[in-house]
Enzyme design. Sequence first.
Site, PDB file in Angstrom:
ATOM      1  N   TYR A 197       0.814  -1.214   0.000  1.00 48.93           N
ATOM      2  CA  TYR A 197       0.000   0.000   0.000  1.00 48.93           C
ATOM      3  C   TYR A 197       0.851   1.269   0.000  1.00 48.93           C
ATOM      4  O   TYR A 197       1.712   1.455   0.868  1.00 48.93           O
ATOM      5  CB  TYR A 197      -0.915   0.019   1.219  1.00 48.93           C
ATOM      6  CG  TYR A 197      -1.892  -1.123   1.299  1.00 48.93           C
ATOM      7  CD1 TYR A 197      -2.220  -1.891   0.173  1.00 48.93           C
ATOM      8  CD2 TYR A 197      -2.499  -1.461   2.499  1.00 48.93           C
ATOM      9  CE1 TYR A 197      -3.121  -2.935   0.261  1.00 48.93           C
ATOM     10  CE2 TYR A 197      -3.406  -2.502   2.593  1.00 48.93           C
ATOM     11  CZ  TYR A 197      -3.713  -3.241   1.472  1.00 48.93           C
ATOM     12  OH  TYR A 197      -4.602  -4.282   1.558  1.00 48.93           O
ATOM     13  N   HIS A 244      -0.419 -11.994   1.026  1.00 51.54           N
ATOM     14  CA  HIS A 244      -1.378 -11.102   0.358  1.00 51.54           C
ATOM     15  C   HIS A 244      -2.030 -11.779  -0.846  1.00 51.54           C
ATOM     16  O   HIS A 244      -3.222 -11.614  -1.105  1.00 51.54           O
ATOM     17  CB  HIS A 244      -0.654  -9.825  -0.068  1.00 51.54           C
ATOM     18  CG  HIS A 244      -1.541  -8.649  -0.243  1.00 51.54           C
ATOM     19  ND1 HIS A 244      -1.093  -7.353  -0.167  1.00 51.54           N
ATOM     20  CD2 HIS A 244      -2.863  -8.549  -0.499  1.00 51.54           C
ATOM     21  CE1 HIS A 244      -2.093  -6.509  -0.369  1.00 51.54           C
ATOM     22  NE2 HIS A 244      -3.185  -7.224  -0.574  1.00 51.54           N
ATOM     23  N   PRO A 247     -15.769  -3.856   2.498  1.00 49.08           N
ATOM     24  CA  PRO A 247     -17.127  -4.283   2.854  1.00 49.08           C
ATOM     25  C   PRO A 247     -18.215  -3.320   2.393  1.00 49.08           C
ATOM     26  O   PRO A 247     -19.395  -3.676   2.403  1.00 49.08           O
ATOM     27  CB  PRO A 247     -17.074  -4.367   4.381  1.00 49.08           C
ATOM     28  CG  PRO A 247     -16.046  -3.347   4.771  1.00 49.08           C
ATOM     29  CD  PRO A 247     -15.004  -3.434   3.689  1.00 49.08           C
ATOM     30  N   GLY A 287     -18.208  -2.031  -0.689  1.00 48.46           N
ATOM     31  CA  GLY A 287     -18.141  -1.965  -2.148  1.00 48.46           C
ATOM     32  C   GLY A 287     -17.256  -0.837  -2.638  1.00 48.46           C
ATOM     33  O   GLY A 287     -17.639  -0.094  -3.541  1.00 48.46           O
ATOM     34  N   ARG A 288     -16.066  -0.737  -2.043  1.00 50.36           N
ATOM     35  CA  ARG A 288     -15.098   0.327  -2.376  1.00 50.36           C
ATOM     36  C   ARG A 288     -15.705   1.713  -2.166  1.00 50.36           C
ATOM     37  O   ARG A 288     -15.276   2.686  -2.777  1.00 50.36           O
ATOM     38  CB  ARG A 288     -14.614   0.190  -3.816  1.00 50.36           C
ATOM     39  CG  ARG A 288     -14.147  -1.201  -4.206  1.00 50.36           C
ATOM     40  CD  ARG A 288     -12.770  -1.505  -3.695  1.00 50.36           C
ATOM     41  NE  ARG A 288     -12.339  -2.837  -4.123  1.00 50.36           N
ATOM     42  CZ  ARG A 288     -11.081  -3.255  -4.098  1.00 50.36           C
ATOM     43  NH1 ARG A 288     -10.134  -2.455  -3.661  1.00 50.36           N
ATOM     44  NH2 ARG A 288     -10.777  -4.472  -4.478  1.00 50.36           N
ATOM     45  N   LEU A 337     -19.006   2.508  -2.619  1.00 49.94           N
ATOM     46  CA  LEU A 337     -20.260   2.760  -3.333  1.00 49.94           C
ATOM     47  C   LEU A 337     -21.453   2.737  -2.387  1.00 49.94           C
ATOM     48  O   LEU A 337     -22.354   3.577  -2.485  1.00 49.94           O
ATOM     49  CB  LEU A 337     -20.474   1.730  -4.432  1.00 49.94           C
ATOM     50  CG  LEU A 337     -21.745   2.004  -5.255  1.00 49.94           C
ATOM     51  CD1 LEU A 337     -21.382   2.480  -6.659  1.00 49.94           C
ATOM     52  CD2 LEU A 337     -22.631   0.779  -5.336  1.00 49.94           C
ATOM     53  N   GLY A 357     -22.079   5.848  -0.669  1.00 52.34           N
ATOM     54  CA  GLY A 357     -22.429   6.986  -1.519  1.00 52.34           C
ATOM     55  C   GLY A 357     -21.329   7.477  -2.422  1.00 52.34           C
ATOM     56  O   GLY A 357     -21.529   8.445  -3.177  1.00 52.34           O
TER      57      GLY A 357
END
Length: 347
Positions: A64, A136, A216, A218-219, A221, A224
Amino acid sequence: MENRPIQIPRLKLGRQGLEVSRLGFGCYGLSGVYNNPLSHEAGSAVIQEAFDRGITFFDTSDLYGRNHDNEIMVGKALKQLPREKIQLATKFGLVKLDWDRHSQYVARGSPEYVRACCEASLKRLEVDYIDLYYAHRIDVSVPIEDTMGELKKLVEEGKIKYIGLSEASADTIRRAHAVHPITAVQMEYALWTRDIEDEIVPVCRELGIGIVAYSPLGRGLFAGKAVLEPLPPESLLPAFLPRFSGENLEKNKNLYSRLAILAEKHACTTAQLALAWLLHQGENIFPIPGTTKVWNIDDNIGSLSVKLSEDDLKEICDAVPFHEVFGERSATSLSQFDWKFANTPSK
């Protein structure tokens, strides 16, 4: 009345003894991808706020951020926190070959590589041990028994306490667990990504392995992102995740709208309902939502108080049909990895 940190339940992650907060914190987004990366000072402040609210389980990786930036940031944050109260997870084994392209990755799992990565992560994090150390991705060119053998040695040396796998197949999980008990398997798990329910969830429950659910929401979404507010220009989501690209995104916004209707019924936010659905899948499921905004931490924690019946859970699944998601979950070629989690859309 004095404000006190919110008390988040603590549960055993797997059967090996590791106890963590019911909700963890994914640190990935602090170093960019969804937005511009935060400074180390700002990122450390977010981690501190999460800890003050009762989150003690923090997840990072040597992948990361450019030049391992996320581990360095997390290490700085840990300097301000009581180490004995933190459960620190990091990962090795997924290498980005070209930072100017989004889908060039390779998995590495040789014993020599495992040890070199662990030593490097310990230095960057400035800690004496890592609580949970994941592979990973699984290097299919190396027998998992060889990778696990070195991880077992690191446990015996006290450099790591528990071993995890990320995106491993059921067969690999069983083989790895035979060498040394696996504490956790980390998989993408959310309302629109539910492939693991067929094989991975059952085998983990059989073997007493916890499941750590990354992305968890949805990235973002289901909180919002890209729906209530446009994606920032610096976001890599459209290039990295086909579900956020062009026509796919416009169609997937309907999933958020359907969930929002149910969230209103339950007097909670869409993010809380999406997390509550996951939490109700079983006590061996541990979501690790991340955020750069403190108020989102409070919103996520609110999911713990959302109670759902079996009928509610079915209604939520029906409102967000897994097979009506548009776009694969990743632009990365998954064919070389152990768990081929392609999510081919039905439309």
